[in-house]
Motif scaffolding. Sequence first.
Motif, PDB file in Angstrom:
ATOM      1  N   GLU A   1       0.837  -1.197   0.000  1.00  0.00           N
ATOM      2  CA  GLU A   1       0.000   0.000   0.000  1.00  0.00           C
ATOM      3  C   GLU A   1       0.874   1.251   0.000  1.00  0.00           C
ATOM      4  OE1 GLU A   1      -2.803  -0.130   3.195  1.00  0.00           O
ATOM      5  OE2 GLU A   1      -4.010  -1.705   2.249  1.00  0.00           O
ATOM      6  N   PHE A   2       0.352   2.305  -0.598  1.00  0.00           N
ATOM      7  CA  PHE A   2       1.037   3.594  -0.612  1.00  0.00           C
ATOM      8  C   PHE A   2      -0.006   4.695  -0.475  1.00  0.00           C
ATOM      9  CE2 PHE A   2       0.185   2.332  -4.989  1.00  0.00           C
ATOM     10  CZ  PHE A   2      -0.373   3.468  -5.550  1.00  0.00           C
ATOM     11  N   SER A   3       0.461   5.866  -0.101  1.00  0.00           N
ATOM     12  CA  SER A   3      -0.458   6.982   0.140  1.00  0.00           C
ATOM     13  C   SER A   3      -0.347   8.032  -0.947  1.00  0.00           C
ATOM     14  CB  SER A   3      -0.164   7.634   1.495  1.00  0.00           C
ATOM     15  OG  SER A   3      -0.393   6.726   2.548  1.00  0.00           O
ATOM     16  N   VAL A   4      -1.483   8.619  -1.283  1.00  0.00           N
ATOM     17  CA  VAL A   4      -1.553   9.791  -2.150  1.00  0.00           C
ATOM     18  C   VAL A   4      -2.439  10.785  -1.408  1.00  0.00           C
ATOM     19  CG1 VAL A   4      -2.081  10.689  -4.443  1.00  0.00           C
ATOM     20  CG2 VAL A   4      -1.477   8.264  -4.162  1.00  0.00           C
ATOM     21  N   GLY A   5      -1.813  11.630  -0.598  1.00  0.00           N
ATOM     22  CA  GLY A   5      -2.600  12.476   0.293  1.00  0.00           C
ATOM     23  C   GLY A   5      -3.407  11.604   1.240  1.00  0.00           C
ATOM     24  N   GLU A   6      -4.719  11.771   1.247  1.00  0.00           N
ATOM     25  CA  GLU A   6      -5.591  10.971   2.107  1.00  0.00           C
ATOM     26  C   GLU A   6      -6.094   9.711   1.415  1.00  0.00           C
ATOM     27  OE1 GLU A   6      -8.674  13.478   3.597  1.00  0.00           O
ATOM     28  OE2 GLU A   6      -7.277  14.959   4.418  1.00  0.00           O
ATOM     29  N   LEU A   7      -5.678   9.499   0.183  1.00  0.00           N
ATOM     30  CA  LEU A   7      -6.044   8.292  -0.549  1.00  0.00           C
ATOM     31  C   LEU A   7      -5.048   7.175  -0.258  1.00  0.00           C
ATOM     32  CD1 LEU A   7      -6.744   9.817  -4.072  1.00  0.00           C
ATOM     33  CD2 LEU A   7      -8.482   8.944  -2.497  1.00  0.00           C
ATOM     34  N   LYS A   8      -5.512   5.937  -0.362  1.00  0.00           N
ATOM     35  CA  LYS A   8      -4.649   4.776  -0.270  1.00  0.00           C
ATOM     36  C   LYS A   8      -4.636   4.046  -1.610  1.00  0.00           C
ATOM     37  CE  LYS A   8      -3.471   5.093   4.058  1.00  0.00           C
ATOM     38  NZ  LYS A   8      -2.065   5.417   4.415  1.00  0.00           N
ATOM     39  N   GLY A   9      -3.439   3.703  -2.063  1.00  0.00           N
ATOM     40  CA  GLY A   9      -3.280   2.895  -3.256  1.00  0.00           C
ATOM     41  C   GLY A   9      -2.756   1.524  -2.881  1.00  0.00           C
ATOM     42  N   LYS A  10      -3.009   0.537  -3.732  1.00  0.00           N
ATOM     43  CA  LYS A  10      -2.508  -0.818  -3.501  1.00  0.00           C
ATOM     44  C   LYS A  10      -1.978  -1.384  -4.809  1.00  0.00           C
ATOM     45  CE  LYS A  10      -4.440  -3.743  -0.628  1.00  0.00           C
ATOM     46  NZ  LYS A  10      -5.325  -4.760   0.004  1.00  0.00           N
ATOM     47  N   VAL A  11      -0.870  -2.105  -4.715  1.00  0.00           N
ATOM     48  CA  VAL A  11      -0.208  -2.688  -5.881  1.00  0.00           C
ATOM     49  C   VAL A  11      -0.742  -4.100  -6.096  1.00  0.00           C
ATOM     50  CG1 VAL A  11       2.004  -3.334  -6.895  1.00  0.00           C
ATOM     51  CG2 VAL A  11       1.860  -1.344  -5.374  1.00  0.00           C
ATOM     52  N   LYS A  12      -1.190  -4.380  -7.315  1.00  0.00           N
ATOM     53  CA  LYS A  12      -1.703  -5.703  -7.671  1.00  0.00           C
ATOM     54  C   LYS A  12      -0.820  -6.296  -8.773  1.00  0.00           C
ATOM     55  CE  LYS A  12      -5.144  -6.848  -6.104  1.00  0.00           C
ATOM     56  NZ  LYS A  12      -5.479  -7.446  -4.773  1.00  0.00           N
ATOM     57  N   HIS A  13      -0.226  -7.452  -8.514  1.00  0.00           N
ATOM     58  CA  HIS A  13       0.585  -8.109  -9.534  1.00  0.00           C
ATOM     59  C   HIS A  13      -0.334  -8.695 -10.593  1.00  0.00           C
ATOM     60  CE1 HIS A  13       3.584 -11.481 -10.747  1.00  0.00           C
ATOM     61  NE2 HIS A  13       3.820 -10.380 -11.440  1.00  0.00           N
ATOM     62  N   LEU A  14      -0.145  -8.281 -11.850  1.00  0.00           N
ATOM     63  CA  LEU A  14      -0.993  -8.714 -12.971  1.00  0.00           C
ATOM     64  C   LEU A  14      -0.109  -9.213 -14.121  1.00  0.00           C
ATOM     65  CD1 LEU A  14      -3.533  -5.720 -13.034  1.00  0.00           C
ATOM     66  CD2 LEU A  14      -3.881  -7.983 -11.988  1.00  0.00           C
TER      67      LEU A  14
ATOM     68  N   HIS B   1       1.062 -10.214 -19.782  1.00  0.00           N
ATOM     69  CA  HIS B   1       1.594  -9.402 -20.874  1.00  0.00           C
ATOM     70  C   HIS B   1       3.109  -9.312 -20.726  1.00  0.00           C
ATOM     71  CE1 HIS B   1       1.969  -6.256 -23.838  1.00  0.00           C
ATOM     72  NE2 HIS B   1       2.362  -5.365 -22.939  1.00  0.00           N
ATOM     73  N   THR B   2       3.571  -9.013 -19.526  1.00  0.00           N
ATOM     74  CA  THR B   2       4.977  -9.085 -19.146  1.00  0.00           C
ATOM     75  C   THR B   2       5.031  -9.647 -17.726  1.00  0.00           C
ATOM     76  OG1 THR B   2       5.070  -6.862 -18.182  1.00  0.00           O
ATOM     77  CG2 THR B   2       5.554  -7.051 -20.548  1.00  0.00           C
ATOM     78  N   PRO B   3       6.182 -10.213 -17.305  1.00  0.00           N
ATOM     79  CA  PRO B   3       6.231 -10.797 -15.964  1.00  0.00           C
ATOM     80  C   PRO B   3       6.237  -9.768 -14.843  1.00  0.00           C
ATOM     81  CG  PRO B   3       8.380 -10.939 -17.026  1.00  0.00           C
ATOM     82  CD  PRO B   3       7.409 -10.473 -18.078  1.00  0.00           C
ATOM     83  N   ASP B   4       6.676  -8.533 -15.136  1.00  0.00           N
ATOM     84  CA  ASP B   4       6.766  -7.498 -14.103  1.00  0.00           C
ATOM     85  C   ASP B   4       5.484  -6.696 -13.950  1.00  0.00           C
ATOM     86  OD1 ASP B   4       7.383  -6.495 -16.763  1.00  0.00           O
ATOM     87  OD2 ASP B   4       7.875  -4.574 -15.842  1.00  0.00           O
ATOM     88  N   HIS B   5       4.486  -6.982 -14.730  1.00  0.00           N
ATOM     89  CA  HIS B   5       3.304  -6.131 -14.854  1.00  0.00           C
ATOM     90  C   HIS B   5       2.536  -6.035 -13.542  1.00  0.00           C
ATOM     91  CE1 HIS B   5      -0.251  -4.282 -16.499  1.00  0.00           C
ATOM     92  NE2 HIS B   5       0.256  -4.289 -17.702  1.00  0.00           N
ATOM     93  N   VAL B   6       2.184  -4.788 -13.169  1.00  0.00           N
ATOM     94  CA  VAL B   6       1.331  -4.553 -12.000  1.00  0.00           C
ATOM     95  C   VAL B   6       0.206  -3.604 -12.383  1.00  0.00           C
ATOM     96  CG1 VAL B   6       3.174  -4.925 -10.304  1.00  0.00           C
ATOM     97  CG2 VAL B   6       2.724  -2.601 -11.156  1.00  0.00           C
ATOM     98  N   GLY B   7      -0.825  -3.582 -11.540  1.00  0.00           N
ATOM     99  CA  GLY B   7      -1.877  -2.584 -11.624  1.00  0.00           C
ATOM    100  C   GLY B   7      -1.924  -1.814 -10.314  1.00  0.00           C
ATOM    101  N   TYR B   8      -2.602  -0.666 -10.332  1.00  0.00           N
ATOM    102  CA  TYR B   8      -2.688   0.180  -9.142  1.00  0.00           C
ATOM    103  C   TYR B   8      -4.156   0.413  -8.800  1.00  0.00           C
ATOM    104  CZ  TYR B   8       2.236   0.882 -10.146  1.00  0.00           C
ATOM    105  OH  TYR B   8       3.570   0.675 -10.391  1.00  0.00           O
ATOM    106  N   LEU B   9      -4.535  -0.043  -7.617  1.00  0.00           N
ATOM    107  CA  LEU B   9      -5.905   0.092  -7.135  1.00  0.00           C
ATOM    108  C   LEU B   9      -5.992   1.323  -6.247  1.00  0.00           C
ATOM    109  CD1 LEU B   9      -8.722  -1.375  -6.982  1.00  0.00           C
ATOM    110  CD2 LEU B   9      -7.846  -2.509  -4.932  1.00  0.00           C
ATOM    111  N   VAL B  10      -6.818   2.283  -6.647  1.00  0.00           N
ATOM    112  CA  VAL B  10      -7.004   3.519  -5.882  1.00  0.00           C
ATOM    113  C   VAL B  10      -8.509   3.766  -5.780  1.00  0.00           C
ATOM    114  CG1 VAL B  10      -6.430   5.955  -5.641  1.00  0.00           C
ATOM    115  CG2 VAL B  10      -4.849   4.436  -6.857  1.00  0.00           C
ATOM    116  N   GLY B  11      -9.045   3.709  -4.552  1.00  0.00           N
ATOM    117  CA  GLY B  11     -10.488   3.830  -4.406  1.00  0.00           C
ATOM    118  C   GLY B  11     -11.177   2.696  -5.139  1.00  0.00           C
TER     119      GLY B  11
END
Length: 304
Positions: free
Chosen positions: A146-159, A162-172
């Motif tokens: 998890e990471f913060s963007v002001g008062e928002l929380k983001g989360k890293v999702k391994h996806l 397409h490539t082995p390093d690919h991630v997505g970012y869940l925000v709200g």
Amino acid sequence: MSSPTPLEPLIHPLFDPLFDPSTSTFTYLVACPSTLSAIIIDSVLDFDPATSLITTTTADSLLSLIRSQNYKIVKILETHVHADHLTASRYLQTKLAADEANGGIKPEICIGKRIVEVQKRFAEKYGIPREEWEGAFDRVFEDEEEFSVGELKGKVKHLPGHTPDHVGYLVGSNIFCGDSLFDPEVGSARCDFPGGNAHALYNSVQTLFSLPAHYKIYIGHDYPSPDSRSPQPYTTVADQKRLNKHLKDGTTKEQFVNWRQEHDSGLAEPKLLHQALQVNVRAGRMPRDGMLKVPLKMPGGWKL
């Protein structure tokens, strides 16, 4: 007593068009409405392969938008090492760090932790010195970090897929899925790059489909048919499950993998493949000698 409504981000390009038509790429600017802290996802440098000229018109337009909205950029995120455009992450970081309007913040350039295996693979292929790629990213995320963007929380999702390093970012109630899925009429991403895997992509899409039906899936590219519609940055989970031409509900893994492998075997490589990979594994830094390598292809093994 009803629970408070979760804070949702301000998202561009809903308010402003952040679509690069030359590479069909969406760049996302995601901001906390309370603090105006913001992140950039998947930025673009302009590159003309005919002249090897790099320009910053698209990135400079993004900077103008950031200033006009009084955003403070705290992170610059990549979903993966792109093979179809050069990232503007390093250019943006340099400009923002020197901009008093950004509050003296030097945004971190971030990506998923499996970037290292991708960097090693392409460093060997293109002869990139270790000191030009090792530690190029300021932060590599763990899965589910998890990471913060002001008062928002983001989360890293391994996806991966397409490539082995690919991630997505869940925000709200929004996930920025990079090149995992596209608009339902376009379908899904190719899996023929080194480390790509159609089985893994199928599983990654099921991760996306497990999100609540109303969540928005923001895509990395859109390729509408000429004159059919304008590029659309997102669809809902429900729409993807119902309409995606490659992976809608009821599609088995075997059906998808067989189709994806057969289809990918006939695809041409992206036109900026070699230039993009060499810049992007360096997190947007240019080679110190100013040279990019493009391999030659000799039909029939012919050599001088």
